[in-house]
Design a protein around this motif. Structure first.
Motif, short mmCIF file in Angstrom:
data_model
loop_
_atom_site.label_atom_id
_atom_site.label_comp_id
_atom_site.label_asym_id
_atom_site.label_seq_id
_atom_site.Cartn_x
_atom_site.Cartn_y
_atom_site.Cartn_z
N ILE A 1 0.85 -1.19 0.00
CA ILE A 1 0.00 0.00 0.00
C ILE A 1 0.89 1.24 0.00
N PRO A 2 0.70 2.18 -0.93
CA PRO A 2 1.52 3.40 -0.95
C PRO A 2 1.53 4.09 0.42
N GLY A 3 2.62 4.78 0.69
CA GLY A 3 2.82 5.38 2.01
C GLY A 3 1.77 6.39 2.40
N ASP A 4 1.18 7.08 1.42
CA ASP A 4 0.18 8.11 1.74
C ASP A 4 -1.24 7.62 1.49
N ASP A 5 -1.45 6.30 1.47
CA ASP A 5 -2.77 5.73 1.18
C ASP A 5 -3.18 4.81 2.31
N LEU A 6 -4.47 4.80 2.59
CA LEU A 6 -5.05 3.90 3.61
C LEU A 6 -6.13 3.05 2.95
N CYS A 7 -5.73 2.34 1.91
CA CYS A 7 -6.65 1.47 1.17
C CYS A 7 -7.87 2.22 0.66
N GLY A 8 -7.64 3.43 0.20
CA GLY A 8 -8.71 4.20 -0.40
C GLY A 8 -9.54 5.02 0.55
N ALA A 9 -9.21 5.03 1.84
CA ALA A 9 -9.97 5.82 2.80
C ALA A 9 -9.82 7.31 2.51
N VAL A 10 -10.94 8.05 2.56
CA VAL A 10 -10.96 9.48 2.28
C VAL A 10 -11.79 10.16 3.35
N ASN A 11 -11.31 11.29 3.86
CA ASN A 11 -12.10 12.01 4.85
C ASN A 11 -13.44 12.44 4.26
N GLY A 12 -14.50 12.34 5.08
CA GLY A 12 -15.83 12.77 4.65
C GLY A 12 -16.58 11.74 3.85
N GLN A 13 -16.04 10.51 3.77
CA GLN A 13 -16.73 9.43 3.09
C GLN A 13 -16.67 8.18 3.95
N ALA A 14 -17.59 7.25 3.69
CA ALA A 14 -17.55 5.98 4.40
C ALA A 14 -16.24 5.26 4.10
N LEU A 15 -15.77 4.46 5.04
CA LEU A 15 -14.53 3.71 4.87
C LEU A 15 -14.80 2.48 4.00
N PRO A 16 -14.29 2.44 2.77
CA PRO A 16 -14.63 1.33 1.87
C PRO A 16 -13.92 0.04 2.25
N VAL A 17 -14.63 -1.05 2.07
CA VAL A 17 -14.08 -2.40 2.25
C VAL A 17 -14.36 -3.13 0.94
N ASP A 18 -13.32 -3.42 0.14
CA ASP A 18 -13.56 -3.94 -1.21
C ASP A 18 -12.64 -5.11 -1.53
N ASP A 19 -12.90 -5.74 -2.66
CA ASP A 19 -12.16 -6.95 -3.01
C ASP A 19 -10.74 -6.64 -3.47
N LYS A 20 -10.40 -5.40 -3.70
CA LYS A 20 -9.03 -5.06 -4.06
C LYS A 20 -8.10 -5.24 -2.87
N TYR A 21 -8.57 -4.87 -1.68
CA TYR A 21 -7.72 -4.91 -0.49
C TYR A 21 -8.21 -5.89 0.58
N HIS A 22 -9.50 -6.21 0.56
CA HIS A 22 -10.09 -6.95 1.69
C HIS A 22 -10.84 -8.19 1.22
N ASP A 23 -10.28 -8.86 0.23
CA ASP A 23 -11.00 -9.98 -0.40
C ASP A 23 -11.25 -11.13 0.56
N ASP A 24 -10.46 -11.23 1.63
CA ASP A 24 -10.68 -12.32 2.59
C ASP A 24 -11.99 -12.15 3.36
N LEU A 25 -12.47 -10.91 3.49
CA LEU A 25 -13.64 -10.65 4.33
C LEU A 25 -14.96 -10.77 3.59
N LEU A 26 -14.99 -10.38 2.34
CA LEU A 26 -16.26 -10.21 1.64
C LEU A 26 -17.07 -11.49 1.45
N PRO A 27 -16.46 -12.69 1.37
CA PRO A 27 -17.30 -13.89 1.28
C PRO A 27 -18.23 -14.09 2.48
N ALA A 28 -17.95 -13.38 3.59
CA ALA A 28 -18.79 -13.53 4.79
C ALA A 28 -20.01 -12.62 4.78
N LEU A 29 -20.17 -11.77 3.78
CA LEU A 29 -21.35 -10.89 3.75
C LEU A 29 -22.62 -11.73 3.84
N THR A 30 -23.43 -11.43 4.85
CA THR A 30 -24.59 -12.24 5.20
C THR A 30 -25.83 -11.37 5.23
#
Length: 563
Positions: A441-470
């Motif tokens: 992850i680039p030094g000035d990046d937090l996996c796409g997190a941007v102030n004033g927006q929801a914190l995204p959780v996506d398959d680019k960075y968090h693919d281990d988690l998304l199969p659990a969406l229930t």
């Protein structure tokens, strides 16, 4: 208040700020110390010309209204909230008791008292005496307003870094140094999450269901309690009678029609979901309808939120963080999806801060175990320091601590209708935090997190988690749906075939100084028909007919809004 030993009760704050008027600062600080005393509050403020004092009974909002403290002028002062341990609770015993004297004898008495606490203060300036008088109290209980904090009414936000990319890069370096073996920590978390995700896939009750009747009778089965704790989510069946919820839905529809909302609505005024692959569902910026007020203050809603708050550790680290048995209001919006309309859905995300979860010192304390390299010790149900988080200012910030986010179903909803999905693993936030610190992850990046927006959780960075969406189970009018504030969640794309899909967003926000301050601001917005402070100032209801008034509030409703 200077003589005698400092104990565990009451709350004291001192401020010295040359050239500033500090009465409002002291009042803000006492909000943060409200948990240390609720019987009375007072301020003494002054300068070289003298000291003025105001004391009152009750909570800070009651004892120190703006009209009563406006005359308190000066750059040095002290504030106090009282919890009595001996003398009776009365105005005569409210503090502080202020005295200013040029008498060397009086100064000597004060200096000796301060010296007994180890401060070693001396001299002729009043400020060291004030500072010394609070030196015996635990540092965690004395609020010091730092230059990077600013007041919003009586809430506090944290000022945005001048250079966000630089702040992210610097913070990531600091956190990586604290953790040490960042790659090893993430490998351990990834292995744990993969096992948790596999367990979700084989769990037919991954979204637990609780009967309101069991909550009311104190008879929720232990197995169900364990499931809610493990999964961080729940549907509470029958929170309200179906006919009550359906009547609210009809009344809301009439409220919107009578005030021509469709003809005056100008579209979303915030970009909270701008960073997500899917956009925004049909959410209406309406807060003060009578059905919303009735649902928030209803005894069943109060009971459910008290039940949900009980899953949290409200006392830890030697402090009480919130009162799980008392409500504050967090007025939110409604969603209405017409029959046959498609839901654009919402991609997976978390709320209550995005870049703040790494950058803010308070959030770093919330996640102290993770950032100290001991992620296994992290407890997602520990309330420690969460009530001290002050997000960066934006139209989508959250000024309150919510134990659970939630909504109340006003209509029938089925799994294919485009409904809520969650990753029912409360500790999955640890994966999100550590993923952003990895070498790819680039030094000035937090996996796409941007102030004033929801914190995204996506398959680019968090693919281990998304199969659990229930998906939530099918719900009926009057059911309520809840999920832990850190839980990753999404809204699926879908279509209502032949029915409305309507909900009222009502979270659980227990009483603490932070929440009480925001609730008081919401009370003022309620009286004026304006949008609450955390939302874009669209203020549609300001001139609407049929809006709820003070006469529609019960005693609980007034208390929830600081009225």
């Amino acid at each position: 208040m200077i003589d005698g030993d400092a104990g565990e009760e009451c709350g004291v704050v001192g401020i010295w700020a040359r050239g500033a008027q500090i009465a409002d600062m002291l009042t803000d600080a006492l909000f943060a110390l409200q948990h240390r005393g609720q019987e009375s509050a007072g301020l003494s403020v002054g300068d070289s010309s003298g000291i003025a004092t105001h004391r009152g009974m009750g909570l800070v909002t009651e004892a120190l209204p703006a009209a009563a403290t406006r005359h308190l002028s000066g750059h040095v002062g002290i504030g106090h909230v009282r919890y009595s341990t001996s003398a009776e609770s009365s105005l005569d015993n409210a503090q502080p008791f202020a005295a200013k004297t040029r008498s060397s004898t009086a100064r000597s008495v004060m200096a000796r008292s301060i010296a007994r606490r180890g401060s070693g203060r001396s001299g002729s300036d009043m400020a060291p005496l004030v500072a010394g008088s609070v030196s015996g109290y635990r540092s965690g209980d004395i609020l010091v307003r730092s230059p990077n904090q600013r007041s919003r009414g009586r809430m506090t936000t944290t000022e945005l870094p001048a250079n966000m990319a630089e702040a992210i890069s610097r913070t990531k370096q600091e956190l990586r140094a604290r953790i040490g073996d960042v790659a090893g920590a993430f490998a351990g978390v990834r292995d744990r999450m993969r096992r948790e995700v596999d367990a979700v896939a084989t769990d037919p009750a991954a979204f637990p269901v609780v009967r309101f009747r069991d909550i009311a009778e104190g008879a929720v089965p232990h197995r169900t309690l364990g499931a809610v704790r493990r999964r961080g989510c729940a549907v509470v069946r029958g929170t309200f009678a179906p006919e009550t919820a359906e009547a609210w839905d009809a009344e809301l529809a009439a409220y919107l029609a009578d005030n021509d909302f469709a003809g005056t609505y100008q579209g979303p005024a915030d970009d909270v979901f701008a960073g997500l692959a899917s956009g925004q569902p049909q959410i209406y910026p309406v807060y003060w309808s009578k059905p919303q007020i009735q649902a928030r203050q209803h005894e069943h809603m109060v009971a459910v939120r008290r039940f949900l708050n009980s899953f949290w550790r409200h006392e830890s680290e030697g402090r009480v963080w919130f009162d799980p048995d008392r409500d504050t209001a967090y007025p939110d919006r409604i969603r209405r999806r017409a029959p046959g309309s498609a839901s654009l859905g919402l991609s997976a995300h978390t709320d209550s801060g995005s870049v703040e979860r790494w950058l803010l010192p308070a959030y770093q304390r919330v996640f102290r175990h993770v950032f100290d390299g001991d992620w296994r010790a992290y407890d997602p149900w520990d309330g420690a320091y969460r009530t001290e988080v002050d997000e960066y200012p934006s139209t989508v910030m959250c000024s309150a601590f919510r134990t659970f986010q939630g909504w109340t179903a006003l209509s029938e909803m089925r799994r294919g209708d485009g409904v809520l999905h969650v990753v029912p693993i409360p500790s999955a936030i640890v994966y999100v935090l550590l993923r952003a610190l990895q070498d790819d992850i680039p030094g000035d990046d937090l996996c796409g997190a941007v102030n004033g927006q929801a914190l995204p959780v996506d398959d680019k960075y968090h693919d281990d988690l998304l199969p659990a969406l229930t998906s939530i189970p099918d719900v009926e009018p009057g059911d309520t749906v809840w999920w832990h504030g850190d839980v990753v969640h999404a809204v699926a794309d879908g279509t209502n075939p032949d029915r409305w899909g309507s909900v009222m967003y009502i979270p659980a926000s227990p009483h603490c100084a932070k929440n009480a301050a925001y609730a008081e601001q919401c009370g003022r917005a309620f009286l004026a028909g304006k949008s609450p402070g955390d939302f874009a100032p669209e203020d549609y209801e300001r001139t609407w007919t049929g809006r709820a008034t003070v006469d529609d509030l019960t005693a609980v409703g007034r208390d929830q809004l600081g009225l």
